[in-house]
Design an enzyme around this catalytic site. Structure first.
Site, short mmCIF file in Angstrom:
data_model
loop_
_atom_site.label_atom_id
_atom_site.label_comp_id
_atom_site.label_asym_id
_atom_site.label_seq_id
_atom_site.Cartn_x
_atom_site.Cartn_y
_atom_site.Cartn_z
N GLU A 1 -6.98 3.22 -44.81
CA GLU A 1 -6.06 2.08 -44.89
C GLU A 1 -5.95 1.36 -43.55
O GLU A 1 -5.99 1.98 -42.50
CB GLU A 1 -4.66 2.57 -45.27
CG GLU A 1 -4.55 2.99 -46.70
CD GLU A 1 -3.20 3.59 -47.03
OE1 GLU A 1 -2.20 3.23 -46.37
OE2 GLU A 1 -3.15 4.41 -47.95
N CYS B 1 -2.96 -2.44 -37.66
CA CYS B 1 -2.72 -1.00 -37.59
C CYS B 1 -3.95 -0.29 -38.16
O CYS B 1 -4.28 -0.48 -39.33
CB CYS B 1 -1.47 -0.65 -38.40
SG CYS B 1 -1.15 1.11 -38.52
N CYS C 1 -5.85 13.59 -42.52
CA CYS C 1 -5.26 14.10 -41.28
C CYS C 1 -4.97 15.58 -41.49
O CYS C 1 -4.67 16.01 -42.60
CB CYS C 1 -3.95 13.36 -40.99
SG CYS C 1 -3.14 13.86 -39.45
N CYS D 1 2.36 16.92 -41.08
CA CYS D 1 3.75 16.46 -41.02
C CYS D 1 4.30 16.34 -42.45
O CYS D 1 3.66 15.76 -43.32
CB CYS D 1 3.87 15.11 -40.30
SG CYS D 1 3.32 15.18 -38.59
N CYS E 1 4.71 12.85 -44.36
CA CYS E 1 3.64 11.87 -44.24
C CYS E 1 2.61 12.00 -45.37
O CYS E 1 2.10 13.08 -45.63
CB CYS E 1 2.96 12.05 -42.88
SG CYS E 1 1.62 10.88 -42.62
N CYS F 1 2.34 4.73 -44.74
CA CYS F 1 0.95 4.95 -44.39
C CYS F 1 0.34 6.09 -45.19
O CYS F 1 0.91 7.16 -45.33
CB CYS F 1 0.94 5.26 -42.90
SG CYS F 1 -0.46 6.11 -42.35
N1 SAH Z 1 -0.86 10.75 -36.13
C1 SAH Z 1 -0.18 9.79 -35.32
C2 SAH Z 1 -0.29 8.37 -35.79
C3 SAH Z 1 -0.18 8.09 -37.27
S1 SAH Z 1 1.40 8.07 -38.02
C4 SAH Z 1 1.26 10.20 -35.12
O1 SAH Z 1 1.68 11.19 -35.70
O2 SAH Z 1 1.95 9.57 -34.35
C5 SAH Z 1 2.31 6.73 -37.33
C6 SAH Z 1 3.81 6.99 -37.30
O3 SAH Z 1 4.37 6.96 -38.63
C7 SAH Z 1 4.19 8.35 -36.73
O4 SAH Z 1 5.30 8.22 -35.91
C8 SAH Z 1 4.53 9.13 -37.98
O5 SAH Z 1 5.31 10.25 -37.70
C9 SAH Z 1 5.20 8.08 -38.82
N2 SAH Z 1 5.28 8.34 -40.25
C10 SAH Z 1 4.38 8.94 -41.05
N3 SAH Z 1 4.81 8.97 -42.32
C11 SAH Z 1 6.01 8.37 -42.33
C12 SAH Z 1 6.95 8.08 -43.35
N4 SAH Z 1 6.73 8.45 -44.61
N5 SAH Z 1 8.07 7.42 -43.01
C13 SAH Z 1 8.28 7.05 -41.72
N6 SAH Z 1 7.44 7.29 -40.72
C14 SAH Z 1 6.31 7.95 -41.02
#
Ligand code: SAH
Length: 353
Positions: free
Chosen positions: A92, A105, A112, A116, A119, A333
């Site tokens: 994406e 972006c 990944c 998390c 995510c 994302c």
């Molecule tokens: N892997 C990297 C970059 C990708 S995620 C990282 O972890 O920073 C980009 C941002 O979106 C990160 O801060 C991540 O924690 C956040 N993120 C991911 N899923 C999310 C969600 N469902 N709601 C809000 N923030 C989210």
């Protein structure tokens, strides 16, 4: 032999390649121009190159150019792309229109492995790293679709950029290069979940980009429950690495803080967060979590987010609430890719933290 992606070569690497192919060095810059500035789709468009070289390039190399598999356009101008790569995998890319310019972006991996819990990108694990040229081609794909310039890039799409360190460094070199699309290093933000040794490695590069750290919680029990990576690199180690990063690069860090109702959004947590990062001059970006399927979390309500922000500011920490763009499209994302890949992803790996 599998064809190699010519888009992934820096000028230096292209120069070495030309030498290998018995070509004069100046061809490197010419080919780089064709691929990155003129964004040629075919080697045959490179009219200043000898026929024999074009034939050789066609035989052993390809130019990365993603197909638009799906595309969602928001009323606010945000466009979300599901791009298909040469091997059929999907990633994406999002275009956001801010008053200071167009921001893209980009994804840095297919999937990944950081795990998390909130995510969508990590639910199927990591399939593979993206090559430098595949990341660059995300930007070129957006430029081609809109016919517009791109001035800013955030590495905040699918994947953990510091888990694909070398390719991401080549990507930054390629798209910040004056012979390419020439985006100034200060216009990049790289976001990481907190891979401490890689933060130190990045610091040594002394790049002028903005490092964003996905903190999301100020203490270990809370952070580990949200982000397994915290078991490997706990909060104290992460903050110490952030301080070293600031010292080495002279650049302030930005912390991402996704707000989850009843988990990390209380007044006490705000106080703990302020205590943890006070004096760093860092900036906190508050983002109400975007709920994803299969995740137990829901978003803090707006009033709570405001209160959390106010509390941080009262305690001397600079905090803003992220403007939400693309609310009317599948915004979180990784969601578009998950929707598209029915039946899961084979051969994906997960990190064992
Ligand atoms: N892997 C990297 C970059 C990708 S995620 C990282 O972890 O920073 C980009 C941002 O979106 C990160 O801060 C991540 O924690 C956040 N993120 C991911 N899923 C999310 C969600 N469902 N709601 C809000 N923030 C989210």
């Amino acid at each position: 032999m599998e064809k190699r992606c010519i888009t992934s070569f820096t000028i230096e690497q292209l120069t070495a390649l030309m030498k290998e192919l018995g070509q004069p060095g100046f061809r490197a810059k010419q080919i780089f121009h064709w691929v990155h500035q003129k964004q040629a789709a075919e080697f045959s468009q490179m009219t200043d190159q000898p026929k024999a070289l074009i034939a050789r390039l066609e035989q052993d190399f390809y130019i990365a150019q993603h197909k638009v598999r799906r595309c969602q356009r928001s009323k606010d101008g945000t466009v979300k792309y599901l791009f298909e790569l040469a091997d059929g995998n999907c990633i994406e890319t999002v275009l956001m229109r801010y008053n200071y310019g167009n921001t893209v972006c980009v994804s840095t991996q297919v999937g990944c492995r950081m795990g998390c819990r909130f995510c969508a990108s990590t639910q199927g694990g990591r399939v593979r790293n993206l090559e430098a040229g595949e990341i660059a081609a995300e930007i070129y794909g957006v430029m081609r679709d809109t016919g517009e310039r791109v001035s800013h890039v955030v590495l905040m799409g699918i994947g953990e950029p510091l888990d694909n360190f070398d390719n991401v460094m080549d990507f930054l070199e390629i798209v910040s290069c004056a012979d390419g699309i020439n985006i100034g290093m200060r216009n990049f933000s790289l976001s990481t979940c907190g891979l401490v040794p890689m933060i130190d490695k990045l610091a040594e590069k002394k790049l002028q980009l903005t490092l964003s750290v996905s903190l999301h919680a100020p203490e270990n029990t809370m952070r580990s429950s949200m982000m397994p990576v915290n078991n490997a690199y706990p909060v104290e180690q992460l903050i110490a690495a952030c301080r070293r990063y600031q010292q080495t690069t002279g650049r302030r860090i930005s912390f991402e803080y996704s707000m989850v109702r009843g988990v990390n959004d209380s007044d006490q947590t705000a106080a703990m967060l302020a205590k943890l990062i006070r004096g760093m001059g860092a900036h906190v970006n508050l983002i109400p979590i975007n709920p994803v399927d299969g995740s137990p979390y829901s978003a803090s309500d707006d009033a709570n987010v405001r209160r959390f922000q106010q509390r941080l500011m009262d305690l001397g920490v600079n905090a803003t609430v992220r403007r939400r763009l693309g609310q009317d499209i599948s915004a979180a994302c990784g969601q578009l890719r998950r929707e598209d890949s029915k039946g899961g992803v084979p051969n994906a790996d997960h990190c064992q933290n």
